[in-house]
Scaffold this motif. Structure first.
Motif: not given
Length: 289
Positions: A72-96
């Motif tokens: 469960r801890v590993a799944a939660a960590v992987a989920h948070e990493r995926a969310r962080g990567a998605a936020r970074e990708a969204a921010q980079s797109l919004d800046a263009r």
């Protein structure tokens, strides 16, 4: 034998009980002590107590995180990493700077709504904290039970007690205690001699302990038990899984002895010997035939 003589005889053997349990008593004295144990229930119970104490001490180790909690801890960590990567990708797109046609924007919004709706309809209900805790406790309890069975098997193999019966025809009377049919394995693949059997208690569970001699002077100890109550697959990580003759088996070394476990039709088989992993594996497969 009078009470005074009995006490005197027990006192004569009392000093040797610990050395016997530790395997440090010389063979001549060990034979004398075992003859005494057959006739003296108090000394016999003292030997059982000493063995249980040593088995408990061997099992003392730092607390381990349950496997379910680690997952469960590993799944939660992987989920948070995926969310962080998605936020970074969204921010980079919004800046263009970009222009999106109104029709495309409406289509994307509809598609996003459909995906969101489907994800909601397919979402499984989350387990309650009470259910999760109960599952973790049951998982840990089952692992501990299998670990205790294997540890007791090796202890009984290294320092065997006298059998309750040497007649293989008596084995069916063990059925009510063990919970599965107890029959003498044939071991047709190699010559073996049946030396005796007894019922061995493991807290609220019991196993039939069978003793054999193989190839002249190699002892083999066999446990038969209810594999539905004590599942063999929980033998990991003490034993490693293999597939031999299309059958799953679990093989490894415990305290220098070869130990192999397997299951067939609800009956669990666990063998300990000094013959090596391959030969012990062949023995457990022959026992299940």
């Amino acid at each position: 034998m009078s009470a005074a003589k009995s006490i005197e005889r027990c006192a004569r053997f009392d000093y040797a009980l610990s050395a016997y349990v530790d395997g440090e008593l010389d063979p001549d004295h060990a034979v004398d002590l075992e003859s005494h144990l057959v006739q003296c229930p108090p000394c016999f119970e003292q030997v059982k107590l000493l063995r249980s104490l040593r088995a408990s001490l061997r099992r003392v180790e730092p607390a381990r995180c349950p496997g379910a909690l680690r997952a469960r801890v590993a799944a939660a960590v992987a989920h948070e990493r995926a969310r962080g990567a998605a936020r970074e990708a969204a921010q980079s797109l919004d800046a263009r700077p970009r222009l999106i046609h109104k029709g495309y924007a409406v289509a994307l919004a509809v598609a996003a709504g459909v995906v969101f709706t489907v994800s909601l309809t397919r979402q499984e209900p989350a387990a309650s904290p009470q259910e999760t805790a109960k599952a973790d406790v049951e998982h840990a309890s089952t692992e501990e039970m299998v670990e205790r069975l294997l540890d007791d098997l090796v202890t009984q193999h290294a320092q065997p007690l006298p059998p309750e019966t040497t007649n293989p025809e008596d084995l069916p009377r063990f059925d009510p205690f063990v919970g599965v049919p107890v029959r003498r394995p044939k071991f047709q693949s190699m010559p073996v001699n049946f030396m005796g059997a007894r019922v061995h208690s493991m807290r609220e569970r019991r196993a039939a302990l069978l003793q054999y001699v193989v190839r002249g002077n190699h002892r083999v100890t066999v446990y038969l038990f209810n594999s539905r109550a004590v599942p063999v697959q929980k033998a990991e990580p003490l034993l490693k899984p293999r597939v031999v003759r299309e059958r799953p088996v679990y093989v490894g070394k415990i305290n220098g002895y070869s130990v192999v476990a397997a299951e067939h039709s609800g009956v669990g088989y666990a063998l300990a010997s000094d013959l090596g992993d391959d030969v012990t594996t062949q023995l457990v497969l022959a026992a299940m035939q």
